[in-house]
Motif scaffolding. Structure first.
Motif, PDB file in Angstrom:
ATOM      1  N   LYS A 158    -112.455 -23.558   3.927  1.00  0.00           N
ATOM      2  CA  LYS A 158    -112.306 -22.489   2.937  1.00  0.00           C
ATOM      3  C   LYS A 158    -111.387 -21.390   3.458  1.00  0.00           C
ATOM      4  O   LYS A 158    -110.533 -20.870   2.731  1.00  0.00           O
ATOM      5  CB  LYS A 158    -113.675 -21.902   2.595  1.00  0.00           C
TER       6      LYS A 158
ATOM      7  N   ASP B  30    -107.842 -22.674   3.309  1.00  0.00           N
ATOM      8  CA  ASP B  30    -107.322 -22.719   1.948  1.00  0.00           C
ATOM      9  C   ASP B  30    -106.803 -21.346   1.522  1.00  0.00           C
ATOM     10  O   ASP B  30    -105.764 -21.229   0.863  1.00  0.00           O
ATOM     11  CB  ASP B  30    -108.422 -23.198   1.002  1.00  0.00           C
TER      12      ASP B  30
ATOM     13  N   ASP C 274    -116.685 -24.445   6.348  1.00  0.00           N
ATOM     14  CA  ASP C 274    -116.420 -22.999   6.353  1.00  0.00           C
ATOM     15  C   ASP C 274    -114.973 -22.715   6.756  1.00  0.00           C
ATOM     16  O   ASP C 274    -114.292 -21.876   6.152  1.00  0.00           O
ATOM     17  CB  ASP C 274    -117.375 -22.290   7.306  1.00  0.00           C
TER      18      ASP C 274
END
Length: 365
Positions: free
Chosen positions: A223, A226, A220
């Motif tokens: 992400k 990113d 999590d």
């Protein structure tokens, strides 16, 4: 009494442990995997519970600290406790409960470490294997930042960084690719920016390499990270636009932006996607901090129709920074070169027709 103190300090949790040494002194390590998203919002309130006198972090500073002579401290954990002490929010909107707990914990931490040896560890307590694999050139910088952050909190000097995390966690190919991509973008931007402009992204990457992060939480947070890399990369940007070109030679006003707090020097690389137009390169663009500017991109048109330019900001060594952008062109002009070629072709056709006619007349004669 000594036995009681030793047993009290030998508490093993995911966030701290005691390391005995040959001189019978005690070393306590304080390190907690991150509890925040990249934007600073806490994803839960577990850290508050750990800071209570009976919590895992609270027991370290509130109970039986007399025998502790060396404190190994992760500045990332301290940063999160400081953030909590200044007021914080939780992602699900629930009411936070840890501000006063964080203030009390910090006060106690400073008190019990006074006149004791404090040794920072690499920011975020990353696996030494993955740190050397993904960001080997940044370890010295991270260690320097760790030392400075602890010295700022304690208002005194601390030891050099020590005690690297030896555990090597497993990453799948996708996760490893994202981690390496993030570091690669930081490295590219560091060729035009000071490290301080990219520090939060670099420190966050180090936190993600902490082997004590639970697998699902790591995914999590990866992400989330990113997305932060995309935001960072897009701070040097080109406005996506379209132009209608009505003359054979024009200079297109291209808008470029710099959202960093620093002046940057760049180049603008461009390439035509077909032969209907040619484009020049632009060197030595200087963008002020937090600014937008227009640069004139010279083009020459060879044929009417549609075309596109691929435009990319680069550093002075022509390495790409930021995202490439396509600029659409509607070419409604025929250049002199095209006119000359067309005219020459027409003349040749006329000559060929005359020659053919002469041949036919002679045959009839």
């Amino acid at each position: 009494m000594r036995k009681f103190l030793t047993l009290s300090l030998l508490i093993f949790t995911s966030c701290f442990f005691v390391i005995p040494n040959s001189n019978a002194t005690q070393t306590v390590k304080i390190s907690e995997p991150t509890h925040r998203l990249f934007d600073g919002v806490f994803f839960n309130d577990e850290l508050a519970q750990k800071l209570t006198p009976t919590g895992s972090l609270g027991q370290v500073v509130y109970l039986n600290t007399f025998g502790v002579n060396n404190w190994l401290v992760d500045p990332a954990t301290i940063d999160e406790i400081i953030a909590m002490s200044n007021g914080y929010g939780i992602a699900d909107g629930s009411a936070p409960s840890g501000q006063e707990l964080a203030k009390s914990w910090l006060t106690q931490f400073v008190k019990v470490t006074k006149n004791k040896k404090v040794t920072p560890i690499t920011y975020g307590n990353p696996s030494s294997f993955w740190a050397n694999e993904i960001m080997p050139d940044q370890i010295e910088y991270l260690n320097g930042r760790s030392k400075i952050r602890l010295e700022t909190l304690l208002n005194r000097s601390v030891q050099e960084v020590g005690s690297n995390e030896a555990v090597k966690q497993k990453f799948n190919k996708v996760s490893l690719s994202v981690l390496k991509y993030g570091q690669r973008q930081i490295d590219l931007l560091s060729t035009v920016l000071e490290k301080t402009q990219l520090e939060e992204n670099q420190l966050r990457l180090s936190q993600l390499l902490n082997p004590n992060l639970e697998e699902q939480l790591f995914l999590d947070l990866l992400k989330d990270y990113d997305k932060s890399i995309s935001v960072m990369r897009n701070k040097l940007n080109i406005k996506n636009t379209k132009f209608t070109v009505t003359s054979s030679k024009e200079e297109l006003p291209i808008t470029v932006g710099n959202d960093f707090d620093q002046v940057v020097k760049l180049k603008l690389s461009s390439r035509a996607m077909n032969g209907k137009v040619s484009v020049a390169q632009i060197k030595d663009i200087e963008l002020a901090a937090k600014s937008k500017n227009q640069v004139l991109l010279p083009i020459e048109v060879f044929a009417a129709g549609d075309s596109r330019l691929l435009v990319q900001l680069t550093n002075l060594e022509n390495k790409p920074v930021g995202y490439p952008v396509y600029i659409n062109l509607k070419l409604s002009v025929i250049s002199p070169v095209t006119t000359w070629i067309t005219t020459a072709a027409a003349v040749l056709l006329i000559i060929a027709a005359l020659v053919q006619s002469v041949r036919r007349v002679r045959r009839r004669s």
